[in-house]
Design an enzyme around this catalytic site. Structure first.
Site, PDB file in Angstrom:
ATOM      1  N   HIS A 161       0.835  -1.216   0.000  1.00  0.00           N
ATOM      2  CA  HIS A 161       0.000   0.000   0.000  1.00  0.00           C
ATOM      3  C   HIS A 161       0.861   1.254   0.000  1.00  0.00           C
ATOM      4  CE1 HIS A 161      -3.181  -2.856   1.407  1.00  0.00           C
ATOM      5  NE2 HIS A 161      -3.876  -2.120   0.551  1.00  0.00           N
TER       6      HIS A 161
ATOM      7  N   HIS B  43       0.940   1.692  -5.560  1.00  0.00           N
ATOM      8  CA  HIS B  43      -0.443   1.227  -5.563  1.00  0.00           C
ATOM      9  C   HIS B  43      -1.378   2.397  -5.864  1.00  0.00           C
ATOM     10  CE1 HIS B  43      -4.161  -0.794  -4.482  1.00  0.00           C
ATOM     11  NE2 HIS B  43      -4.392   0.094  -3.520  1.00  0.00           N
TER      12      HIS B  43
ATOM     13  N   HIS C  25      -6.598   7.451  -2.557  1.00  0.00           N
ATOM     14  CA  HIS C  25      -7.446   6.536  -1.787  1.00  0.00           C
ATOM     15  C   HIS C  25      -6.741   5.734  -0.694  1.00  0.00           C
ATOM     16  CE1 HIS C  25      -5.917   3.081  -4.004  1.00  0.00           C
ATOM     17  NE2 HIS C  25      -6.550   2.319  -3.143  1.00  0.00           N
ATOM     18  N   ASP C  26      -5.425   5.564  -0.750  1.00  0.00           N
ATOM     19  CA  ASP C  26      -4.707   4.807   0.293  1.00  0.00           C
ATOM     20  C   ASP C  26      -3.571   5.616   0.908  1.00  0.00           C
ATOM     21  OD1 ASP C  26      -5.035   1.401  -0.972  1.00  0.00           O
ATOM     22  OD2 ASP C  26      -5.971   2.369   0.750  1.00  0.00           O
TER      23      ASP C  26
ATOM     24  N   ASP D  79      -9.484  -0.778  -7.362  1.00  0.00           N
ATOM     25  CA  ASP D  79      -8.703  -1.194  -6.197  1.00  0.00           C
ATOM     26  C   ASP D  79      -8.480  -2.698  -6.197  1.00  0.00           C
ATOM     27  OD1 ASP D  79      -9.061  -0.684  -2.588  1.00  0.00           O
ATOM     28  OD2 ASP D  79      -7.321  -0.512  -3.893  1.00  0.00           O
TER      29      ASP D  79
ATOM     30  N   GLN E 246      -5.884 -16.597  -2.829  1.00  0.00           N
ATOM     31  CA  GLN E 246      -6.176 -15.884  -4.076  1.00  0.00           C
ATOM     32  C   GLN E 246      -7.389 -16.506  -4.771  1.00  0.00           C
ATOM     33  OE1 GLN E 246      -4.911 -13.095  -5.477  1.00  0.00           O
ATOM     34  NE2 GLN E 246      -3.649 -12.773  -3.661  1.00  0.00           N
TER      35      GLN E 246
ATOM     36  N   PHE F  16     -10.493 -15.718  -2.826  1.00  0.00           N
ATOM     37  CA  PHE F  16     -10.824 -14.291  -2.926  1.00  0.00           C
ATOM     38  C   PHE F  16     -11.410 -13.955  -4.291  1.00  0.00           C
ATOM     39  CE2 PHE F  16     -10.668 -10.307  -0.924  1.00  0.00           C
ATOM     40  CZ  PHE F  16     -10.449  -9.371  -1.910  1.00  0.00           C
TER      41      PHE F  16
HETATM   42  C1  LIG Z   1      -2.963  -9.251  -5.034  1.00  0.00           C
HETATM   43  O1  LIG Z   1      -3.897  -9.787  -4.084  1.00  0.00           O
HETATM   44  C2  LIG Z   1      -4.815  -8.914  -3.561  1.00  0.00           C
HETATM   45  C3  LIG Z   1      -4.896  -7.555  -3.910  1.00  0.00           C
HETATM   46  C4  LIG Z   1      -5.866  -6.746  -3.283  1.00  0.00           C
HETATM   47  C5  LIG Z   1      -6.724  -7.293  -2.345  1.00  0.00           C
HETATM   48  C6  LIG Z   1      -7.724  -6.468  -1.699  1.00  0.00           C
HETATM   49  C7  LIG Z   1      -8.795  -6.901  -0.929  1.00  0.00           C
HETATM   50  C8  LIG Z   1      -9.497  -5.792  -0.543  1.00  0.00           C
HETATM   51  N1  LIG Z   1      -8.847  -4.758  -1.071  1.00  0.00           N
HETATM   52  C9  LIG Z   1      -9.261  -3.386  -0.920  1.00  0.00           C
HETATM   53  C10 LIG Z   1      -8.597  -2.833   0.315  1.00  0.00           C
HETATM   54  C11 LIG Z   1      -8.918  -3.693   1.517  1.00  0.00           C
HETATM   55  O2  LIG Z   1     -10.034  -3.647   1.999  1.00  0.00           O
HETATM   56  N2  LIG Z   1      -7.926  -4.503   2.032  1.00  0.00           N
HETATM   57  C12 LIG Z   1      -6.565  -4.522   1.485  1.00  0.00           C
HETATM   58  C13 LIG Z   1      -6.064  -5.953   1.396  1.00  0.00           C
HETATM   59  O3  LIG Z   1      -6.218  -6.629   2.633  1.00  0.00           O
HETATM   60  C14 LIG Z   1      -7.591  -6.718   3.005  1.00  0.00           C
HETATM   61  C15 LIG Z   1      -8.191  -5.343   3.211  1.00  0.00           C
HETATM   62  N3  LIG Z   1      -7.757  -5.149  -1.773  1.00  0.00           N
HETATM   63  C16 LIG Z   1      -6.660  -8.644  -1.993  1.00  0.00           C
HETATM   64  C17 LIG Z   1      -5.685  -9.446  -2.601  1.00  0.00           C
HETATM   65  O4  LIG Z   1      -5.548 -10.770  -2.324  1.00  0.00           O
HETATM   66  C18 LIG Z   1      -6.394 -11.323  -1.291  1.00  0.00           C
HETATM   67  C19 LIG Z   1      -5.841 -10.960   0.077  1.00  0.00           C
HETATM   68  C20 LIG Z   1      -4.777 -12.059   0.329  1.00  0.00           C
HETATM   69  C21 LIG Z   1      -5.053 -13.203  -0.630  1.00  0.00           C
HETATM   70  C22 LIG Z   1      -6.334 -12.839  -1.357  1.00  0.00           C
HETATM   71 MG   LIG Z   2      -7.529   0.976   1.041  1.00  0.00          MG
HETATM   72 ZN   LIG Z   3      -6.107   0.365  -2.342  1.00  0.00          ZN
END
Ligand SMILES: COc1ccc(-c2ccn(CCC(=O)N3CCOCC3)n2)cc1OC1CCCC1
Ligand SMILES: [Mg+2]
Ligand SMILES: [Zn+2]
Length: 329
Positions: A70, A74, A110-111, A228, A279, A282
């Site tokens: 972050h 990013h 935003h971050d 994002d 991943q 998610f």
């Molecule tokens: C490249 O991988 C990712 C890239 C971005 C995200 C992601 C999720 C939500 N956001 C928006 C900000 C937020 O709410 N976050 C920031 C990330 O941590 C959770 C709270 N961004 C998630 C990702 O992977 C997942 C988290 C670990 C494995 C699966």
């Molecule tokens: Mg954020």
């Molecule tokens: Zn972000």
């Protein structure tokens, strides 16, 4: 009056050129954002003083923390992704220049000042920010507050030529969009978005007639959320670099949780299969449903994105299969 190539009159064009040169990698956020403002003619449309835009972007870039994921890269990445998504033919003519100014600005800020820790971590450790924002979208409230705090210095106030009313609406849009990047808001945001598209389809008129502020900001909130969450829709070599950065950030949080005797968050556990499993989970739970809904709005513009997303998921499934088969041997 023509705007000078680098945006400002300067006795040292070479020095400024080096400073702004995105290749030098010194100021990727400033270089990308300045270019987008120029390309969208926002500097002229809103009579933004170029030296103020540079001052603001330099300060913003320096306010992003040096954390693995972050960080300012990013911020630059989400701003560039927002810029591209706004050009989807499905929505290109929907939003006016005020909304576009708000969307690009919200994306790049935003971050800002992200600590590399998650909201749950800040809440359970009673961090000052969690106290200040009463556990509610703690990071996101902080990001947008810092972004507007930086505007208070006159030499950085890029919106000084907007009317008070225009500034009020811009501020509301930016706050609404940045707060919408909190993952905790995802389910409601996507459900409302799907309901809106469903209602539009039922009413027969094309999606693009968005009248109310609420309908328009709902689409913009989903748009910045898509930007994002766009890492998984990028070519694999780019996507895997983002994963590595995020995992390092999570593992550092996991170390802090262990040192504090707290439960280690599931995503922060160091293990070879964690990466792929999380991943895949998610993408299946959050990313694909979001991009599929976005794809229905801008059909067929998101087809390439959806194909890349599917390929990236398959790549994780293959590496997970290889991993588990090798470990079970
Ligand atoms: C490249 O991988 C990712 C890239 C971005 C995200 C992601 C999720 C939500 N956001 C928006 C900000 C937020 O709410 N976050 C920031 C990330 O941590 C959770 C709270 N961004 C998630 C990702 O992977 C997942 C988290 C670990 C494995 C699966
Ligand atoms: Mg954020
Ligand atoms: Zn972000």
């Amino acid at each position: 009056t023509p705007i000078p190539e680098l945006g400002v009159e300067t006795p040292q064009p070479e020095e400024l050129r080096v400073e702004l040169n995105p290749i030098s990698g010194e100021r990727p956020l400033t270089a990308i954002t300045y270019r987008i403002f120029q390309e969208r003619d926002l500097i002229r449309t809103f009579s933004i003083e170029p030296h103020k835009l540079l001052s603001y972007l330099f300060a913003l870039e320096d306010s992003y923390q040096q954390v693995p994921y972050h960080n300012k890269l990013h911020g630059a990445d989400v701003c560039q992704s927002m810029h591209v998504l706004l050009n989807s033919s499905g929505i290109k003519d929907v939003f006016n220049e005020f909304e576009i100014l708000a969307a690009i600005f919200a994306a790049v800020v935003h971050d800002v000042h992200h600590s590399g820790l998650t909201n749950p971590f800040l809440i359970k450790t009673k961090n000052d920010l969690a106290i200040l924002y009463n556990n509610e979208s703690v990071l996101e409230n902080h990001h947008v507050a810092v972004a507007f705090k930086l505007l208070q210095a006159d030499e950085r106030n890029i919106f000084s030529n907007l009317s008070a009313e225009q500034m009020e609406t811009l501020r509301k849009r930016v706050v609404d969009m940045v707060l919408a990047t909190d993952m905790a808001k995802h389910k409601t945001l996507l459900a409302d978005f799907q309901n809106l598209l469903e209602a539009k389809k039922m009413s027969g008129n094309d999606y693009l007639t968005l009248e109310s502020y609420d309908d328009r900001i709902l689409v913009l909130k989903n748009l910045i959320h898509c930007a994002d969450l766009s890492n998984m829709t990028k070519p694999l070599d780019t996507y895997s670099k983002w994963i590595d950065r995020l995992m390092v950030e999570f593992w550092k949080q996991g170390d802090a949780e262990r040192d504090l005797g707290l439960d280690i968050s599931p995503m922060c556990v160091r293990s070879p299969t964690t990466k792929d499993k999380h991943q895949i989970g998610f993408i299946n739970s959050f990313v694909h449903p979001l991009w599929e809904t976005w794809g229905s709005l801008v059909y067929p513009d998101a087809n390439t994105i959806l194909e890349t997303l599917a390929q990236n998921r398959e790549w994780h499934e293959a590496s997970l299969a290889a991993l588990t088969s090798s470990t079970t041997d």
